[in-house]
Design a protein around this motif. Structure first.
Motif, PDB file in Angstrom:
ATOM      1  N   PHE A   3       0.838  -1.199   0.000  1.00  0.00           N
ATOM      2  CA  PHE A   3       0.000   0.000   0.000  1.00  0.00           C
ATOM      3  C   PHE A   3       0.876   1.253   0.000  1.00  0.00           C
ATOM      4  N   ILE A   4       1.888   1.251   0.878  1.00  0.00           N
ATOM      5  CA  ILE A   4       2.738   2.443   0.977  1.00  0.00           C
ATOM      6  C   ILE A   4       3.522   2.657  -0.314  1.00  0.00           C
ATOM      7  N   ARG A   5       4.027   1.557  -0.886  1.00  0.00           N
ATOM      8  CA  ARG A   5       4.753   1.704  -2.155  1.00  0.00           C
ATOM      9  C   ARG A   5       3.849   2.265  -3.239  1.00  0.00           C
ATOM     10  N   SER A   6       2.611   1.786  -3.294  1.00  0.00           N
ATOM     11  CA  SER A   6       1.678   2.281  -4.316  1.00  0.00           C
ATOM     12  C   SER A   6       1.373   3.757  -4.089  1.00  0.00           C
ATOM     13  N   TYR A   7       1.249   4.118  -2.817  1.00  0.00           N
ATOM     14  CA  TYR A   7       0.979   5.517  -2.477  1.00  0.00           C
ATOM     15  C   TYR A   7       2.138   6.401  -2.940  1.00  0.00           C
ATOM     16  N   GLU A   8       3.370   5.920  -2.673  1.00  0.00           N
ATOM     17  CA  GLU A   8       4.539   6.702  -3.088  1.00  0.00           C
ATOM     18  C   GLU A   8       4.616   6.801  -4.606  1.00  0.00           C
ATOM     19  N   ARG A   9       4.253   5.695  -5.280  1.00  0.00           N
ATOM     20  CA  ARG A   9       4.245   5.757  -6.739  1.00  0.00           C
ATOM     21  C   ARG A   9       3.238   6.805  -7.199  1.00  0.00           C
ATOM     22  N   GLY A  10       2.083   6.840  -6.530  1.00  0.00           N
ATOM     23  CA  GLY A  10       1.077   7.842  -6.859  1.00  0.00           C
ATOM     24  C   GLY A  10       1.664   9.245  -6.796  1.00  0.00           C
ATOM     25  N   GLU A  11       2.465   9.495  -5.761  1.00  0.00           N
ATOM     26  CA  GLU A  11       3.080  10.818  -5.641  1.00  0.00           C
ATOM     27  C   GLU A  11       4.037  11.093  -6.793  1.00  0.00           C
ATOM     28  N   ARG A  12       4.818  10.060  -7.155  1.00  0.00           N
ATOM     29  CA  ARG A  12       5.779  10.257  -8.247  1.00  0.00           C
ATOM     30  C   ARG A  12       5.055  10.478  -9.574  1.00  0.00           C
ATOM     31  N   VAL A  13       3.962   9.741  -9.787  1.00  0.00           N
ATOM     32  CA  VAL A  13       3.188   9.928 -11.019  1.00  0.00           C
ATOM     33  C   VAL A  13       2.648  11.355 -11.070  1.00  0.00           C
ATOM     34  N   HIS A  14       2.186  11.836  -9.918  1.00  0.00           N
ATOM     35  CA  HIS A  14       1.662  13.199  -9.869  1.00  0.00           C
ATOM     36  C   HIS A  14       2.748  14.213 -10.233  1.00  0.00           C
ATOM     37  N   LEU A  15       3.957  13.996  -9.731  1.00  0.00           N
ATOM     38  CA  LEU A  15       5.083  14.880 -10.088  1.00  0.00           C
ATOM     39  C   LEU A  15       5.311  14.854 -11.590  1.00  0.00           C
TER      40      LEU A  15
END
Lengths: 255, 263
Positions: A197-209
């Motif tokens: 879950f945390i990894r997916s959340y962090e990926r979400g942040e990177r995608v947003h960037l």
């Protein structure tokens, strides 16, 4: 690379059903499902007609029955629930091969099974004849809120990536001697789920960037080139729900 | 060229948790230059990159792109001019098909219809991926995904291309193919990398960032030839690699070779 859930549901082809715009097929399917759900459960013949209609669609779309049957496995939880109903429901009982079953339970089970199966088969036919991307475009054409379409499109895009990550984590656990059995392994699995879950959340942040870096300022995605559906396409797609509606009306009439 | 494409001066930045990542960075890139940004992990390279297109702001100092200060008013234009290619192509490619993804940036700039399609086609041609237009990104190999990621940024016709670890996770053939593509592009490049031979191959100039400040800036062969400098900043050449030998045997940089590749 991921195992590719994307192409498991889709069956590439050039049939008339494949060529219909996604938005027409979506509306057609939803209309059909609503009619099926509204049909009285004792009108058994009507459900046979509905099944015949879906069979006709499958033939036109050149989708083999085996293809549909394999993917219909997703319905199993509903089937289990339906099979339990005759045993747990109240009311007068009837004898079926030596077992006393609830009469209303049997009827409810039939009702759930028949309607769910028709819905699932209809959805499988839609998925088999429509590219995922076209479905998203169709939803957009149907004025589905941009944010929801965007969430769906991210899900389509990242399902494989996350499944792949989950697979690598499982291999990493097993490589260090972990074999999951019994409740004692649950904490480990729960922690893995948390990490995922945390990894997916962090990926979400990177995608947003990455989106911001390409000039994204919020709001619905500007792309997904859209095609307007011709009236003839709407008419063809309406065939399924309209014929179903006539059957349903007859079923109510003759009840 | 006199006016720098990119001009960073006195840039200092601390994260909200108090961790100071940059202590006054000065860096200028002239048009057409290819510069490698080297440095150990935690040197502040990513923080610097995120300042170049205004994702991070609010520290001291300034960043100017084509003479335009990065600020709230210029954000959209700055993000067109500074194209950042992130390290993981799965972060960069988020749309259902390659076409939609490459179109995402130009569409944000307001392009539509035939103009948009032409832009997408040109960008994919420049990285040799035009055959894959309608494929979903997750059906491509890693090297192909990285090339598409470069195309997504090229489609915005940037003044400067910023690449974060472009050679990471690539097999040798994909690594070389990407080098050929980058060499053929007529655009200013800032390449963040740990891959020192790649820097030597592609960039005439190298900059070392360590501890949030620029500690070296010069021609790549000289920077990589200074063993003491590299050791002081946790940079290492691969075993048996001598930049001096490569320097004498390397063919001169030729724009013609690159043009033939993309044309």
């Amino acid at each position: 690379m991921g195992a590719g859930h994307a192409h498991r549901l889709h069956l590439p082809g050039r049939s008339p059903v494949h060529r219909l715009p996604a938005q027409c097929k979506l509306v057609g399917l939803v209309g059909f499902v609503l009619v099926v759900v509204a049909t009285p459960r004792t009108a058994y013949w009507a459900f046979g007609c509905y099944a015949g209609l879906l069979l006709a669609v499958a033939v036109v779309a050149r989708v083999r029955l085996g293809f549909v049957a394999k993917r219909a496995v997703v319905e199993v939880p509903v089937v289990v629930f339906a099979l339990l109903l005759p045993f747990v429901a109240q009311g007068p009982r009837i004898e079926v091969v030596g077992i006393a079953l609830s009469e209303s339970g049997l009827l409810s089970a039939w009702n759930v099974l028949a309607k769910a199966t028709l819905g699932v088969v209809g959805s499988i036919l839609l998925a088999a004849t429509t590219e995922q991307r076209d479905l998203l475009v169709g939803l957009r054409r149907l004025k589905m809120p941009g944010q929801l379409v965007q969430i769906a499109s991210f899900m389509v895009r990242y399902l494989d990536v996350i499944a792949d990550q989950m697979h690598r984590m499982r291999i990493a656990r097993e490589a260090r001697g972990f074999t999951p059995h019994g409740p004692r392994s649950w904490p480990v699995l729960a922690r893995s789920a948390g990490a995922l879950f945390i990894r997916s959340y962090e990926r979400g942040e990177r995608v947003h960037l990455a989106m911001l870096s390409r000039g994204y300022t919020g709001g619905p995605p500007p792309v997904l080139s859209e095609t307007r559906a011709a009236t003839s396409a709407w008419v063809s797609a309406a065939a399924l729900p309209v014929v179903a509606l006539m059957i349903a009306v007859t079923a109510w009439w003759t009840r | 060229m006199s006016a720098p494409v990119l001009e960073v001066s006195g840039l200092a930045y601390a994260y909200p948790d108090g961790h100071q990542a940059l202590y006054g960075v000065d860096l200028a890139l002239t048009r057409g230059e290819r510069v490698a940004l080297l440095g150990p992990n935690g040197a502040g390279k990513t923080t610097l990159v995120l300042h170049l297109n205004g994702i991070l702001t609010g520290g001291l100092g300034s960043v100017r792109v084509d003479g335009m200060a990065v600020g709230r008013q210029t954000l959209q234009e700055v993000r067109r001019r500074v194209g950042v290619v992130f390290q993981d192509p799965d972060d960069q490619l988020f749309m259902p098909t390659v076409r939609d993804d490459v179109a995402f940036g130009p569409a944000n700039l307001g392009l539509r219809g035939a103009e948009l399609s032409a832009r997408v086609r040109q960008a994919l041609e420049r990285v040799g991926m035009e055959e894959y237009t309608d494929r979903p990104p997750h059906h491509l190999s890693f090297g192909q995904r990285r090339r598409v990621a470069v195309a997504t940024v090229l489609a915005m016709e940037p003044s400067i291309l910023v690449l974060d670890e472009p050679s990471s996770n690539l097999d040798p053939a994909s690594r070389r193919e990407l080098a050929d593509i980058l060499r053929g592009l007529d655009v200013t490049v800032l390449m963040v990398t740990h891959d020192l031979p790649y820097a030597l191959e592609l960039c005439e100039r190298s900059v070392i960032l360590d501890g949030g400040a620029i500690v070296a800036d010069g021609p790549t062969p000289e920077v990589l030839g200074d063993a003491e400098l590299l050791a002081a900043h946790r940079l290492e050449l691969p075993y048996g690699f001598d930049p001096a030998i490569v320097r004498t045997t390397r063919p001169p940089r030729s724009e013609g070779a690159g043009a033939a590749l993309t044309g």
